[in-house]
Design an enzyme around this catalytic site. Structure first.
Site, PDB file in Angstrom:
ATOM      1  N   LYS A   1       0.477   3.614  -2.880  1.00 25.14           N
ATOM      2  CA  LYS A   1      -0.633   4.567  -2.962  1.00 25.14           C
ATOM      3  C   LYS A   1      -0.110   6.004  -2.942  1.00 25.14           C
ATOM      4  O   LYS A   1      -0.824   6.929  -3.345  1.00 25.14           O
ATOM      5  CB  LYS A   1      -1.609   4.349  -1.814  1.00 25.14           C
ATOM      6  CG  LYS A   1      -2.436   3.063  -1.958  1.00 25.14           C
ATOM      7  CD  LYS A   1      -3.427   2.920  -0.823  1.00 25.14           C
ATOM      8  CE  LYS A   1      -4.374   1.752  -1.084  1.00 25.14           C
ATOM      9  NZ  LYS A   1      -4.146   0.613  -0.221  1.00 25.14           N
TER      10      LYS A   1
ATOM     11  N   SER B   1       0.803  -1.229   0.000  1.00 20.03           N
ATOM     12  CA  SER B   1       0.000   0.000   0.000  1.00 20.03           C
ATOM     13  C   SER B   1       0.834   1.276   0.000  1.00 20.03           C
ATOM     14  O   SER B   1       0.284   2.364  -0.192  1.00 20.03           O
ATOM     15  CB  SER B   1      -0.941   0.011   1.206  1.00 20.03           C
ATOM     16  OG  SER B   1      -2.062  -0.803   0.975  1.00 20.03           O
TER      17      SER B   1
ATOM     18  N   SER C   1      -6.463   4.095   3.682  1.00 17.71           N
ATOM     19  CA  SER C   1      -5.760   3.169   2.790  1.00 17.71           C
ATOM     20  C   SER C   1      -6.739   2.358   1.950  1.00 17.71           C
ATOM     21  O   SER C   1      -6.533   1.171   1.681  1.00 17.71           O
ATOM     22  CB  SER C   1      -4.846   2.230   3.583  1.00 17.71           C
ATOM     23  OG  SER C   1      -3.921   1.581   2.741  1.00 17.71           O
TER      24      SER C   1
END
Length: 400
Positions: A70, A67, A132
């Protein structure tokens, strides 16, 4: 201010010369009991203003960024807003694909976006950064590029534009895919770029919670509640990449950025990031190596009315050094040359790299301080003959 060996080594196509740089010095870093030995398989710690590297370990190893990638999705959206291509008030529809693969049915991190609902870009950014949300990233990707694969191509292209030569992306959210690869060095560079380029958006990373669809979720960054001055950025986990995070904090006017990856436990991730940042704040301080527009060294000129040109940086060249250390820093100017005349003042010629020990602590562009006009016919002939002789010498040496 003592102890800097400020030699400027000019690496050119034809020769290597050693020149003296400006006569200013700076205390360097001493590797002693204050040294850091981290547990993360890959890690880097940098100072945000200068980009000076304080610590690195396998920093160029490509791994699944999970993640943490991102951050790249966010940068693409920030850039589009700044360029006027989209607006924060624009609303995008949540497709079944985004809901099923990135939303509640998928069981991963999500902002719980309802299928077929419309959500503003502003709220989607909150969902992607604070919660997230994989679904938030997918909605942004589908709306901006048509599908995730096309958006990932934009991410990779944009990464090259901002100075990330090795990062590759296959989706918008970091869900497992062999095409998602980043190094902790490039994660730190990306974080620094976001902090410096989008201060109005960066504050999102420090918000401690966000509620969507009547579901309140806390920010997943453990540093926000455990370290003074912490205000970003992003955690990540996949089985392929392990636990990682990119974090940043400001103390006494100094901002540090840490990026780690490959740990086996989320608590170890939090402990390691905090420990590294605290070590940096405790042991380092900023020193100026060269002032803005100060002559750092000289580049050889080909076919000009001057044999050389002075070089300087437009901004002060600053390096983080350990407090009370005594290791010497080495500054080298690197350029391809000789620089062919004519050229104007302000032309970029190369870079100045400052080493602390075996690592490059900081690298910044250097520019010609004066214009150099076209030289006489004789001057050009002499320089051409010199270049030919050097080329023949090199060709002969390579055969030995």
């Amino acid at each position: 201010m003592r102890g800097l060996i400020a030699t400027a080594v000019l690496v050119t196509l034809g020769w290597t010369n050693v020149l003296s740089a400006a006569n200013n010095s700076v205390q360097g870093a001493k590797k002693d009991e204050a040294g850091f030995d981290g547990d993360a398989p890959t890690a880097i710690l940098i100072e945000a203003s200068s980009g000076s590297v304080l610590f690195e370990k396998n920093a160029d190893e490509l791994r699944a960024p999970s993640s943490m990638m991102k951050l790249m999705t966010a940068e693409v959206v920030f850039h589009a807003v700044k360029q006027g291509d989209i607006k924060l008030t624009d609303e995008y529809r949540v497709s079944e694909n985004a809901w099923r693969k990135g939303g509640a049915p998928a069981g991963g991190s999500t902002m719980f976006a309802a299928i077929n609902s419309k959500i503003s870009v502003d709220d989607l950014l909150h969902g992607a950064i604070i919660q997230s949300g994989n679904d938030a990233c997918m909605v942004l990707a589908e709306a901006m590029a048509g599908n995730e694969r096309a958006f990932a191509e934009i991410m990779t292209k944009r990464a090259r534009e901002i100075g990330l030569p090795r990062s590759t992306f296959a989706n918008s959210n970091g869900l497992p895919d062999p095409g998602n690869k980043m190094t902790v060095r490039e994660l730190a560079i990306l974080a620094r770029y976001i902090i410096q380029t989008y201060p109005e958006f960066y504050k999102l990373f420090g918000e401690k919670e966000f509620t969507w669809n009547k579901i309140r979720q806390p920010n997943r960054n453990p540093l926000l509640n455990s370290l003074e001055g912490a205000d970003g950025l992003k955690t990540g986990f996949t089985k392929e990449g392990g636990y990682g995070m990119v974090g940043s904090a400001v103390q006494n006017g100094v901002r540090l950025i840490v990026a780690i990856n490959g740990l086996e436990d989320s608590e170890d991730r939090a402990t390691e990031a905090k420990k590294m940042l605290e070590w940096g704040f405790r042991n380092f301080e900023v020193r100026t190596v060269f002032g803005a527009d100060q002559t750092i060294g000289y580049a050889k000129v080909f076919g000009g009315d001057s044999r050389s040109v002075a070089l300087s940086s437009r901004e002060p060249v600053k390096v983080m050094v350990q407090k009370n250390g005594n290791d010497k820093l080495i500054a080298r100017i690197v350029y391809s040359g000789p620089v062919r005349a004519p050229f104007e003042a302000g032309q970029k010629v190369g870079t100045v790299k400052v080493w602390r020990g075996s690592n490059v602590a900081v690298e910044t562009p250097v520019y010609a301080t004066a214009a150099v006009g076209r030289g006489s016919t004789i001057r050009r002939a002499v320089d051409g003959a010199a270049e030919l002789a050097i080329g023949l010498f090199r060709a002969g040496a390579e055969k030995l």
